[in-house]
Design a protein around this motif. Structure first.
Motif, PDB file in Angstrom:
ATOM      1  N   ASN A 218      47.808  -9.515 -29.673  1.00  0.00           N
ATOM      2  CA  ASN A 218      47.898 -10.869 -30.235  1.00  0.00           C
ATOM      3  C   ASN A 218      49.064 -10.988 -31.204  1.00  0.00           C
ATOM      4  N   SER A 219      50.255 -10.685 -30.716  1.00  0.00           N
ATOM      5  CA  SER A 219      51.431 -10.666 -31.581  1.00  0.00           C
ATOM      6  C   SER A 219      52.674 -10.977 -30.766  1.00  0.00           C
ATOM      7  N   TRP A 220      53.681 -11.514 -31.453  1.00  0.00           N
ATOM      8  CA  TRP A 220      54.974 -11.776 -30.835  1.00  0.00           C
ATOM      9  C   TRP A 220      55.803 -10.505 -30.848  1.00  0.00           C
ATOM     10  N   VAL A 221      56.362 -10.163 -29.697  1.00  0.00           N
ATOM     11  CA  VAL A 221      57.240  -9.005 -29.578  1.00  0.00           C
ATOM     12  C   VAL A 221      58.670  -9.531 -29.524  1.00  0.00           C
ATOM     13  N   GLN A 222      59.440  -9.245 -30.563  1.00  0.00           N
ATOM     14  CA  GLN A 222      60.791  -9.773 -30.664  1.00  0.00           C
ATOM     15  C   GLN A 222      61.763  -8.952 -29.819  1.00  0.00           C
ATOM     16  N   SER A 223      62.888  -9.572 -29.488  1.00  0.00           N
ATOM     17  CA  SER A 223      63.937  -8.884 -28.739  1.00  0.00           C
ATOM     18  C   SER A 223      64.582  -7.817 -29.611  1.00  0.00           C
ATOM     19  N   THR A 224      64.989  -6.729 -28.994  1.00  0.00           N
ATOM     20  CA  THR A 224      65.633  -5.652 -29.746  1.00  0.00           C
ATOM     21  C   THR A 224      66.991  -6.069 -30.292  1.00  0.00           C
ATOM     22  N   LYS A 225      67.575  -7.129 -29.766  1.00  0.00           N
ATOM     23  CA  LYS A 225      68.849  -7.598 -30.317  1.00  0.00           C
ATOM     24  C   LYS A 225      68.651  -8.244 -31.686  1.00  0.00           C
ATOM     25  N   ASP A 226      67.460  -8.776 -31.944  1.00  0.00           N
ATOM     26  CA  ASP A 226      67.149  -9.362 -33.245  1.00  0.00           C
ATOM     27  C   ASP A 226      66.440  -8.381 -34.166  1.00  0.00           C
ATOM     28  N   HIS A 227      65.588  -7.555 -33.593  1.00  0.00           N
ATOM     29  CA  HIS A 227      64.817  -6.584 -34.369  1.00  0.00           C
ATOM     30  C   HIS A 227      64.875  -5.241 -33.645  1.00  0.00           C
TER      31      HIS A 227
END
Length: 593
Positions: A218-227
């Motif tokens: 239940n969480s947003w997985v951010q792109s590795t380019k941002d995080h």
């Protein structure tokens, strides 16, 4: 000894069979019989080198004893078992096997043109390795690497094929290759190499001996380019810090460090950092002295607190943080932001709330008629008919609104927009809100379930200054509640944890003079005593209503108990209404704030 007898019996049989005129077919049948017999006792695996040595020894012994070749072959298998049994527990090389992961990803129902382009771009880059990569982490430590045991990395399958699926939830799979001594998985890492974030609901791992392992993400997985880096999710198995498995301790510490932040830098909307600051952005001193506001929170009063944003200070006051004005969003951790359906429901509710208050106010100001509720049927009409349906367009009221076209379109498109949503409890029992058991249930399952507490002493005592707010003693007496305790004494009920209290006395009493001075506003400071009955449910048994003292002999406190007749029944209902009013105020202005 049993195994020795089996050996000797086998040799004696074959010696007798070799001296007789029986055929080789019979001998082979006997050989097969005793091989199966030995295999039932125990199965052995013997290395090839040992097998060759024992084969030569057994062959030489067979020549000395004059045993035919078939007997030598059988004795080789027997010696193999004996040699293998001499080294029990020999280390075996781990065997690799596959396990399967099923991931549930929630997709946005509405996508703009930019999001659609990004999704198509992610589907294309999947083919060149820009995909979602996962890795399992075990609860045990690998003795070779001194770190947690890990699987080989696995890639999420069929992302590009399912990019055009319009369902709200889409399921993806991945396959991991792990060693047989991997143990139990305790965490999983996810690296999102796409351009866009995605919302990961659950992960289920299948194929381990312990059964399916579930991860509630239940969480947003951010792109590795941002995080840059990998997101860590832990299995649904809570541990105390001292009992956390060795393989998960470093990951737990890293996750805690990541979400706490460093207290530095400016927060991005995609951050998932929970660090806090005082409310020093309520005013805007750059606009003038009349817009200066004090800071809330600090060392003396640590609450309330807001999420730290790291914005620059104002030009005229370095202790005040610059403000973010609408329509720019204010930072909250990414997982705490309203998701799409929640945002839609909130926006619709906000519109309904505004119109619910706007329409009656305008109608009351235009018409000379009194629009107070004349009975419960008027309250029911808020749910059955709605406000706009009562007003209609024919009376010309809506034409006097600043935006008549907008309101007219709202009414035409949705006849029930301005209806209040009926509580589900009323669909089963229309008068449930009048019953004591529902009143008690709301103390535990209502909007404010954190105020009720176990009664420590009876009667309760106030902590306010008696010189200002009168006697600290409560008006509650044993005779008010003794008949409601199922034959128990008050002291016995206290000792057996049967009495509970909602105590809003001290928090409301200092404000009652100002509240009751408002036109049309009347309030009390309430205390409610509940009894835990044999059915395991609470029931209210007494309510104390208090007012600030006024005059030499004021009657500032009054106790009401469950009704015995029609008149006292409505007094009891009004007392419960005052408790609900206190409860809602504490929820909004104290606990929620």
């Amino acid at each position: 000894m049993a195994l020795t007898r089996e050996f000797m019996g086998a040799f004696s049989i074959f010696e007798r069979s070799s001296s007789s005129s029986s055929s080789s077919k019979v001998l082979l049948n006997q050989s097969t019989f005793w091989q199966n017999k030995l295999l039932q006792q125990k199965q052995f695996l013997v290395p090839v080198q040992q097998r060759r040595v024992h084969s030569r020894k057994a062959g030489a012994a067979g020549v000395r004893r004059g045993i035919n070749n078939p007997v030598a072959a059988l004795s080789e298998d027997l010696v193999k078992g004996a040699a293998s049994s001499a080294v029990p527990g020999a280390a075996e090389k781990p065997v690799k096997f596959k396990v399967r992961a099923v991931l549930t990803v929630r997709k946005n129902i509405k996508e703009d043109f930019k999001e659609t382009l990004v999704n198509q771009f992610d589907a294309l880059t999947e083919k060149i390795g820009r995909n979602v990569v996962l890795e399992l982490v075990g609860t045990e430590v690998d003795p070779r690497t001194k770190g947690p045991k890990k699987s080989r990395e696995a890639v999420l399958k069929d992302w590009s094929k399912k990019s055009n699926v319009k369902a709200e939830r889409v399921h993806y799979t991945a396959e991991f290759l792990v060693d047989s001594n991997f143990g139990t998985p305790g965490a999983i890492t996810v690296a999102n190499k796409h351009q866009k974030e995605f919302f990961l609901e659950t992960i289920t791992i299948e194929g381990f001996a312990c059964g399916p392992v579930h991860f509630q993400c239940n969480s947003w997985v951010q792109s590795t380019k941002d995080h840059p880096g990998k997101r860590i999710f832990f299995a649904n198995q809570p541990y105390l810090p001292s009992e956390t498995p060795a393989g998960l301790r470093a990951l737990r510490e890293k996750e805690l460090k990541d979400i706490r932040g460093t207290g530095k830098g400016v927060r991005k909307l995609s951050d998932r950092i929970y660090d806090y600051d005082v409310y020093n952005d309520l005013g805007n001193p750059d606009r003038g002295s009349e817009f200066v506001r004090p800071s809330l929170g600090g060392e003396q009063r640590p609450y309330p607190r807001r999420c730290r944003t790291g914005r620059l200070p104002t030009d005229t006051d370095l202790l005040a943080e610059s403000r973010i004005e609408k329509p720019l969003p204010i930072y909250v951790p990414r997982d705490e932001q309203f998701e799409e359906s929640k945002q839609d429901a909130f926006s619709a509710g906000r519109l309904k709330g505004a119109l619910h208050n706007l329409i009656p106010l305008l109608k009351a100001s235009i018409s000379a008629r009194n629009h107070d509720f004349s009975g419960f049927s008027d309250i029911d009409s808020l749910y059955s008919e709605g406000l706009l349906l009562n007003l209609g367009l024919k009376d010309g009221l809506l034409k006097k609104l600043p935006l008549p076209n907008v309101v007219s379109k709202i009414q035409e498109s949705s006849q029930g927009l301005l209806k209040y949503n009926s509580p589900k409890i009323l669909s089963r029992d229309k008068f449930a809100w009048l019953r004591d058991d529902e009143f008690a249930r709301q103390a535990l399952a209502g909007v404010n379930p954190v105020s009720i507490e176990r009664l420590q002493a009876f009667p309760p005592v106030s902590n306010l200054d008696p010189k200002i707010y009168g006697p600290q003693e409560s008006a509650l007496k044993e005779e008010h509640i003794i008949g409601q305790l199922d034959g128990m004494s008050v002291q016995q009920a206290l000792e057996e944890n049967k009495l509970y209290v909602l105590d809003f006395h001290d928090i409301y009493l200092p404000f009652l003079d100002r509240i009751n001075a408002l036109d049309g506003r009347k309030s009390y400071a309430t205390r409610t005593i509940f009894f835990l009955n044999s059915l395991g449910t609470l029931k209210p048994i007494a309510i104390e209503l208090s007012l600030p003292p006024s005059g030499p002999s004021p009657r500032s406190k009054r106790v009401l108990t469950p009704a015995a007749d029609a008149t006292s029944n409505w007094l009891w209902q009004l007392a419960k209404a005052h408790v609900c009013s206190n409860d809602a105020g504490v929820h909004q202005l104290v606990n929620h704030w």
